[in-house]
Design a protein around this motif. Structure first.
Motif, PDB file in Angstrom:
ATOM      1  N   ALA A 301       0.828  -1.202   0.000  1.00 12.86           N
ATOM      2  CA  ALA A 301       0.000   0.000   0.000  1.00 12.86           C
ATOM      3  C   ALA A 301       0.864   1.254   0.000  1.00 12.86           C
ATOM      4  CB  ALA A 301      -0.928  -0.013   1.211  1.00 12.86           C
ATOM      5  N   ALA A 302       1.956   1.230   0.773  1.00 11.80           N
ATOM      6  CA  ALA A 302       2.848   2.385   0.828  1.00 11.80           C
ATOM      7  C   ALA A 302       3.514   2.632  -0.517  1.00 11.80           C
ATOM      8  CB  ALA A 302       3.910   2.182   1.909  1.00 11.80           C
ATOM      9  N   VAL A 303       3.947   1.554  -1.175  1.00 11.24           N
ATOM     10  CA  VAL A 303       4.591   1.686  -2.482  1.00 11.24           C
ATOM     11  C   VAL A 303       3.586   2.196  -3.514  1.00 11.24           C
ATOM     12  CG1 VAL A 303       5.644   0.409  -4.369  1.00 11.24           C
ATOM     13  CG2 VAL A 303       6.366  -0.033  -2.020  1.00 11.24           C
ATOM     14  N   GLU A 304       2.387   1.663  -3.486  1.00 10.40           N
ATOM     15  CA  GLU A 304       1.359   2.102  -4.439  1.00 10.40           C
ATOM     16  C   GLU A 304       1.037   3.579  -4.234  1.00 10.40           C
ATOM     17  OE1 GLU A 304      -3.096   0.829  -6.029  1.00 10.40           O
ATOM     18  OE2 GLU A 304      -2.220  -0.178  -4.280  1.00 10.40           O
ATOM     19  N   PHE A 305       0.909   3.981  -2.978  1.00  7.18           N
ATOM     20  CA  PHE A 305       0.638   5.394  -2.684  1.00  7.18           C
ATOM     21  C   PHE A 305       1.772   6.276  -3.198  1.00  7.18           C
ATOM     22  CE2 PHE A 305       1.135   9.077   0.166  1.00  7.18           C
ATOM     23  CZ  PHE A 305      -0.086   9.708  -0.062  1.00  7.18           C
ATOM     24  N   GLY A 306       3.020   5.821  -2.996  1.00  8.40           N
ATOM     25  CA  GLY A 306       4.155   6.594  -3.473  1.00  8.40           C
ATOM     26  C   GLY A 306       4.159   6.744  -4.981  1.00  8.40           C
ATOM     27  N   LEU A 307       3.821   5.684  -5.689  1.00  8.65           N
ATOM     28  CA  LEU A 307       3.775   5.744  -7.155  1.00  8.65           C
ATOM     29  C   LEU A 307       2.664   6.675  -7.632  1.00  8.65           C
ATOM     30  CD1 LEU A 307       4.310   1.955  -7.921  1.00  8.65           C
ATOM     31  CD2 LEU A 307       5.929   3.800  -8.393  1.00  8.65           C
ATOM     32  N   LEU A 308       1.510   6.616  -6.981  1.00 10.17           N
ATOM     33  CA  LEU A 308       0.399   7.486  -7.365  1.00 10.17           C
ATOM     34  C   LEU A 308       0.694   8.944  -7.048  1.00 10.17           C
ATOM     35  CD1 LEU A 308      -2.582   5.273  -6.145  1.00 10.17           C
ATOM     36  CD2 LEU A 308      -2.083   5.899  -8.530  1.00 10.17           C
ATOM     37  N   ARG A 309       1.414   9.166  -5.952  1.00 13.17           N
ATOM     38  CA  ARG A 309       1.717  10.531  -5.523  1.00 13.17           C
ATOM     39  C   ARG A 309       2.575  11.262  -6.543  1.00 13.17           C
ATOM     40  NH1 ARG A 309       4.256  10.354   0.159  1.00 13.17           N
ATOM     41  NH2 ARG A 309       5.793   9.226  -1.084  1.00 13.17           N
ATOM     42  N   THR A 310       3.349  10.530  -7.324  1.00 15.69           N
ATOM     43  CA  THR A 310       4.204  11.165  -8.329  1.00 15.69           C
ATOM     44  C   THR A 310       3.423  11.615  -9.551  1.00 15.69           C
ATOM     45  OG1 THR A 310       4.702   9.047  -9.396  1.00 15.69           O
ATOM     46  CG2 THR A 310       6.165   9.766  -7.609  1.00 15.69           C
ATOM     47  N   GLY A 311       2.115  11.364  -9.564  1.00 18.33           N
ATOM     48  CA  GLY A 311       1.291  11.787 -10.685  1.00 18.33           C
ATOM     49  C   GLY A 311       1.310  10.842 -11.866  1.00 18.33           C
ATOM     50  N   ARG A 312       1.796   9.631 -11.658  1.00  9.53           N
ATOM     51  CA  ARG A 312       1.826   8.666 -12.740  1.00  9.53           C
ATOM     52  C   ARG A 312       0.413   8.231 -13.101  1.00  9.53           C
ATOM     53  NH1 ARG A 312       6.882   5.696 -13.364  1.00  9.53           N
ATOM     54  NH2 ARG A 312       8.489   6.823 -12.215  1.00  9.53           N
ATOM     55  N   ALA A 313       0.215   7.898 -14.370  1.00  7.37           N
ATOM     56  CA  ALA A 313      -1.079   7.414 -14.826  1.00  7.37           C
ATOM     57  C   ALA A 313      -1.391   6.080 -14.158  1.00  7.37           C
ATOM     58  CB  ALA A 313      -1.080   7.256 -16.344  1.00  7.37           C
ATOM     59  N   THR A 314      -2.671   5.810 -14.009  1.00 12.49           N
ATOM     60  CA  THR A 314      -3.090   4.569 -13.368  1.00 12.49           C
ATOM     61  C   THR A 314      -2.503   3.361 -14.080  1.00 12.49           C
ATOM     62  OG1 THR A 314      -5.148   5.637 -12.694  1.00 12.49           O
ATOM     63  CG2 THR A 314      -5.102   3.227 -12.629  1.00 12.49           C
ATOM     64  N   GLU A 315      -2.411   3.446 -15.407  1.00 10.33           N
ATOM     65  CA  GLU A 315      -1.872   2.324 -16.183  1.00 10.33           C
ATOM     66  C   GLU A 315      -0.402   2.084 -15.838  1.00 10.33           C
ATOM     67  OE1 GLU A 315      -3.313   4.988 -17.459  1.00 10.33           O
ATOM     68  OE2 GLU A 315      -5.283   4.189 -18.041  1.00 10.33           O
TER      69      GLU A 315
END
Length: 550
Positions: A301-315
């Motif tokens: 969950a922490a890694v996923e949140f970090g990836l999303l926080r960078t503004g990366r597309a869901t894909e």
């Protein structure tokens, strides 16, 4: 309050010239006193315009409403000039000395009358300075100095009178230790500059700052501090003369760079998940080993949140997480090309883990510890395959901080180093290489500085707000030391400083102080900073003051 129409600046080196330039630019008549004709000519060219005249006659200060002494630092030189000035200045005219290593109280007998000291870190950025006064200097003299300097664009902060003052002394202690690191050959100059810029958020590296201050000026000040405060301030040899050339390292043996496809991270804390995020972003298959399934889920969950926080597309996030796997058994690392240990800072735990890794991983797998202060060599020996072991000290937050200290032991093989360099470059990180020594580069400089700052706070006249303000405005730090300590955590600072003190034999005989009493009190009473709901340095000192008042 009397107005300063004429100011005398005695000594037209870098600092004196800058003071003359600023005051004349404010429309104040400046009398420069400089016996060296060449220095006087340089000063006149630098000031260029404004009401400035230069003379070699000390008696000219009799016409001034304010006298500023800016001759070189040794106390004897300051004392001689102040004595000469006192014989010519009018009785009510303040003299301001730029003495830094000598307290103004120790010079008061040389210049009876209003005497103050102006302390700054570097003359080329004289936008702010500290101001200390002799005990008998009246408030009117302080107001006159403050208002005059403000007209020249210099903000002053009144501080207690102490050797090194606050910001200049703390900064020079840091810079001098950095210079010693280079002299010892522990880290190359360019790597040192990079480490401090990226690891501490400085605009310039320490050697660049020392060059701006001037090696001779820094040496004179440090020698004075050495006499008053001890051997920690002994100037590094590269300041006393021409810079000491660091011997070039032997050319590495040409070796094929092992390809790193799969990275394993051991641990599930903030640093471990941040490192996992770094390698997922870089396109690696990444597996993480935690103690329990619950910890594995939290890490994902922490890694996923970090990836999303960078503004990366869901894909993109979905694709990255497709290269992720979580495990509870250490045996899962057997298929990794690089294993990064990021567990608790306990050497016994790390040694046990490296013993397991040495047996589990195939030959050539790079084994890295993220320790910030423990021995990489001890981990390497425990693995039974020390050529494969090195340190990768990421900075928090790992995903955002560019710097990684790449730590080699005397056993580390070139193949492991080459693989680490390549994988860090691919991940967009800047690797600074150094040898295995407690604290490596950044922490070995940063934590003694924070420790010294806490020692300064034991003086009841030095408040955290004042210390943070002068370190930012006078020393140019991005963050004041008490705020920085609260971010890092007093418990972390105590542990690192304790290890630096215990292993000070690595410092070539130069002493490393024990943890400050205030640092111990912070930890003993649970005032750890941000991690303790904001209970940090200021809160503890406020509580102690209230307890003392009852």
């Amino acid at each position: 309050m009397s107005t300063v129409h004429t100011a005398a600046v005695v000594g037209l080196g870098t600092a004196g010239t800058e003071l003359a330039r600023r005051l004349s630019g404010a429309g104040i008549r400046v009398i420069g006193v400089e016996p060296d004709a060449e220095a006087a000519a340089r000063a006149l060219r630098a000031v260029a315009s404004g009401p400035v005249e230069v003379t070699s006659r000390v008696a000219a200060v009799a016409a001034a409403d304010l006298v500023l002494e800016a001759v070189p630092e040794p106390e004897a030189a300051k004392r001689a000039v102040l004595t000469a000035l006192a014989g010519h200045r009018r009785a009510d005219v303040p003299i301001v000395t730029t003495a830094l290593s000598t307290p103004v109280a120790a010079l008061a007998d040389a210049a009876p009358g209003p005497l103050l000291a102006l302390r700054f870190a570097r003359a080329d950025r004289l936008d702010a300075a500290e101001l200390a006064r002799a005990s008998d200097a009246p408030d009117e003299a302080v107001r006159r100095v403050v208002s005059t300097l403000a007209a020249g664009g210099v903000t002053t902060h009144e501080v207690p009178d102490r050797p090194g003052s606050l910001a200049p002394g703390l900064l020079l202690g840091f810079l001098n230790q950095a210079a010693w690191m280079c002299h010892d050959g522990y880290v190359e100059p360019e790597a040192l500059e990079t480490a401090v810029r990226l690891g501490c958020g400085w605009r310039e590296g320490p050697l660049g700052v020392l060059a701006a201050i001037g090696h001779r000026t820094a040496t004179d000040i440090l020698r004075g501090l050495q006499q008053r405060l001890g051997e920690r301030y002994a100037p590094a040899p590269l300041l006393a003369g021409p810079p000491v050339a660091v011997p070039p390292r032997p050319e590495p043996v040409t070796a094929a760079v092992p390809e790193v496809r799969t990275v394993a991270v051991l641990g599930s804390g903030t640093m471990a998940t941040g490192i996992a995020e770094v390698f997922l972003r870089a396109g690696h298959r990444t597996l993480l080993v935690a103690r329990t399934e619950e910890k594995v889920a939290e890490a994902r969950a922490a890694v996923e949140f970090g990836l999303l926080r960078t503004g990366r597309a869901t894909e993109e996030v979905t694709e990255a997480l497709g290269r992720w796997s979580g495990h509870t058994e250490v045996a899962a690392v057997a298929r990794a090309d690089l294993v990064v240990e990021a567990v608790v800072e306990d050497l016994a735990v790390k040694r046990r883990i490296f013993g397991e890794l040495g047996a589990l991983c195939r030959p050539g797998t790079v084994l890295a510890t993220t320790t910030s202060a423990l021995s990489v060599t001890a981990c390497a020996i425990a693995s039974g395959r020390p050529r494969d072991v090195l340190g990768l000290h990421f900075f928090n937050p790992a995903a955002a901080m560019d710097l990684v200290e790449l730590v080699r032991t005397e056993h580390t093989g070139e193949s492991a180093l080459a693989a680490a360099r390549a994988v860090l470059a691919a991940a967009g990180k800047v690797a600074v290489e150094c040898e295995d020594r407690t604290g490596f580069v950044v922490n070995a400089l940063l934590f003694p500085y924070l420790n010294d700052a806490l020692t300064a706070l034991e003086d009841p006249r030095v408040r955290p707000a004042l210390l943070d303000t002068v370190m930012k405005s006078v020393a140019g730090q991005p963050l004041g030391p008490t705020r920085l300590l609260d971010m890092v955590g007093a418990d972390v600072a105590l542990e690192v400083q304790r290890k630096l003190h215990e292993n000070q034999n690595q410092n070539r005989g130069r002493p490393v102080p024990a943890p400050a009493d205030l640092l111990r009190r912070l930890v003993d009473r649970g005032f750890l900073g941000r991690k303790s709901a904001g209970r940090g340095v200021r809160a503890l000192l406020t509580e102690e003051e209230r307890a003392g008042a009852t």
